[in-house]
Every structure is written in structure tokens, then in C-alpha cells.
Design an enzyme around this catalytic site. Structure first.
Site, short mmCIF file in Angstrom:
data_model
loop_
_atom_site.label_atom_id
_atom_site.label_comp_id
_atom_site.label_asym_id
_atom_site.label_seq_id
_atom_site.Cartn_x
_atom_site.Cartn_y
_atom_site.Cartn_z
N GLU A 207 0.83 -1.20 0.00
CA GLU A 207 0.00 0.00 0.00
C GLU A 207 0.87 1.26 0.00
O GLU A 207 1.88 1.33 0.70
CB GLU A 207 -0.90 0.01 1.23
CG GLU A 207 -1.86 -1.17 1.30
CD GLU A 207 -2.93 -1.15 0.21
OE1 GLU A 207 -3.09 -0.09 -0.44
OE2 GLU A 207 -3.59 -2.18 0.02
N ARG B 66 -17.46 -1.11 7.18
CA ARG B 66 -18.62 -1.69 6.48
C ARG B 66 -19.29 -2.74 7.36
O ARG B 66 -20.50 -2.91 7.32
CB ARG B 66 -18.16 -2.30 5.16
CG ARG B 66 -19.24 -3.00 4.35
CD ARG B 66 -18.68 -3.54 3.05
NE ARG B 66 -17.56 -4.46 3.27
CZ ARG B 66 -17.71 -5.76 3.55
NH1 ARG B 66 -18.92 -6.29 3.65
NH2 ARG B 66 -16.65 -6.52 3.71
N CYS C 103 -7.33 -2.75 8.70
CA CYS C 103 -6.03 -2.73 8.04
C CYS C 103 -5.52 -1.30 7.87
O CYS C 103 -4.38 -0.98 8.24
CB CYS C 103 -6.11 -3.42 6.68
SG CYS C 103 -6.23 -5.22 6.76
N HIS D 141 -1.06 -5.75 1.70
CA HIS D 141 -2.21 -6.64 1.65
C HIS D 141 -1.85 -7.90 0.86
O HIS D 141 -1.14 -7.84 -0.15
CB HIS D 141 -3.40 -5.96 0.97
CG HIS D 141 -4.32 -5.27 1.90
ND1 HIS D 141 -4.58 -3.91 1.85
CD2 HIS D 141 -5.06 -5.75 2.94
CE1 HIS D 141 -5.44 -3.59 2.81
NE2 HIS D 141 -5.75 -4.68 3.47
#
Length: 212
Positions: free
Chosen positions: A80, A90, A143, A165
Site C-alpha cells: 500500500e 462496512r 487494516c 495486503h
């Protein structure tokens, strides 16, 4: 001696395993290089992960930190580039918390860049025949929360740090998990990422590593 800290996550939702932890644990156990590599498993909890990674930084005083997590739906290992200062869940975390549109760190910059050699890591993993891509979004779940917490904690330190990831693995045994990568390939990719971080200078040049 140089110390590398690998962090990864416990299983979450209905998954049996978390490939990020399987990779971190295996790389640390099998490491035979000059550096010391330690692995720490984090809870999939916003508050709990903050406590755990802060404790790990204080305990191990690492020179390099690679935080790992799983991104279902991805087909490649994805370092990332940037952490953003927002929690927007979510689904609830493993402790039942579900923050919506709140800062990871109140008053901190909107974004903080990885200080790992992310492009070199991608290329080295690809050279080994394993799928890898650079990612510009770590999401807004735990994360990214760990990624931002890490970069903020080390913003004035000499240690290099960032987040990677990995795809889901077949061993997660979770319905509708989507595309997967074999655990052996994930672990090999993480090992290459550690080796590359130890041998390359950062290839991200941003003033103070922040975005305002």
C-alpha cells in the site's frame, strides 16, 4: 542487529485462518538472515489493534515494520502506498465496534505515505513469478487503521514502515471468498518483501511523508 517487525491479523468473520498471520509467523520462524525478524498477531479490532501494535513497537524497537493484512477479492500481493486518516467500517470488527467516518488519529494529517520501498517490493515479488501490484488504497477498515496508526507513531523515527495486503487463501474456507492465492506463494512473497525492505532504500519521496 537490525530488527524487523511483522504484524498480521487473527481470523475474522467466518474465516478459519488469516493468510497474513500464516505468512508472518512462517517467515519469522524460518528466517535465517542477519536481521532479527519477529511476528506479532493483532486482533481484528480498531481499539485492540492500536493497543497491540503500540505495545509491539515499544517492546521490539524495530528498524523496519511490515504490517500485513488480507484483502479478499484481490489477486495479487499489494504493498500500500498511503494510509488515510479515517475509520469507516462496512462491518463490525471482531469486538463488535463499527466506527463510521471518524479519524484514526484526531488532528493528524489526512494521509501518511509508506516509507517502505514499495515499487522495489512489487518488482522483486513479480521477478519471483508471484503476482504483485502497487495499491493506492488500504480501505477504511482495521487494516488501514493499523497502517495509519503505524505511520503516525513512526513519523519522526528513523524506522521504515508500511502495509502490505495479501490475497485470500484457499485455507480460509470462507463462503464467497472470491479469488485466492496459495499460502506458499503468499508466504514467499512476504519473505521477498522483507528481504527487499532490508536491501533497498525507500522509493517514496514525499515531504515529511504526509498529505494535507
Amino acid at each position: 542487529m537490525t530488527t524487523v517487525l511483522l504484524t498480521a491479523f487473527e481470523p475474522f468473520a467466518s474465516a478459519d485462518r488469516n493468510p497474513s498471520w500464516e505468512a508472518a509467523r512462517t517467515v519469522a520462524e524460518e528466517w535465517a538472515g542477519d536481521a532479527t525478524v519477529v511476528a506479532v498477531c493483532l486482533p481484528v479490532e480498531f481499539e485492540g489493534a492500536t493497543v497491540a501494535i503500540t505495545r509491539a513497537l515499544d517492546t521490539h524497537r524495530p528498524d523496519v515494520v511490515l504490517a500485513l493484512g488480507v484483502a479478499e477479492g484481490r489477486t495479487a500481493i499489494t504493498p500500500e502506498r498511503i494510509a488515510i486518516n479515517v475509520d469507516d467500517a462496512r462491518i463490525a470488527d471482531n469486538g463488535g465496534a463499527r466506527p463510521v467516518d471518524i479519524p484514526v488519529v484526531e488532528g493528524a494529517p489526512d494521509g501518511l505515505f509508506s516509507t517502505l520501498p514499495v515499487k522495489a517490493i512489487v518488482q522483486a515479488i513479480r521477478d519471483a513469478g508471484i503476482a504483485a501490484e502497487l495499491s493506492a488504497s488500504a480501505g477504511t477498515y482495521v487494516c488501514n487503521h493499523v497502517f495509519f496508526t503505524l505511520q503516525h507513531a513512526l513519523r519522526d523515527a528513523s524506522a521504515r514502515s508500511g502495509f502490505i495486503h495479501v490475497p485470500a487463501s484457499p485455507e480460509m474456507r470462507q463462503a464467497d471468498v472470491g479469488p485466492t492465492m496459495e499460502q506458499t506463494a503468499i508466504t514467499a512473497g512476504v519473505r521477498i518483501a522483507v528481504e527487499t525492505a532490508l536491501t533497498h532504500a525507500t522509493d517514496v519521496v514525499v515531504s515529511e511523508g504526509t498529505v494535507h
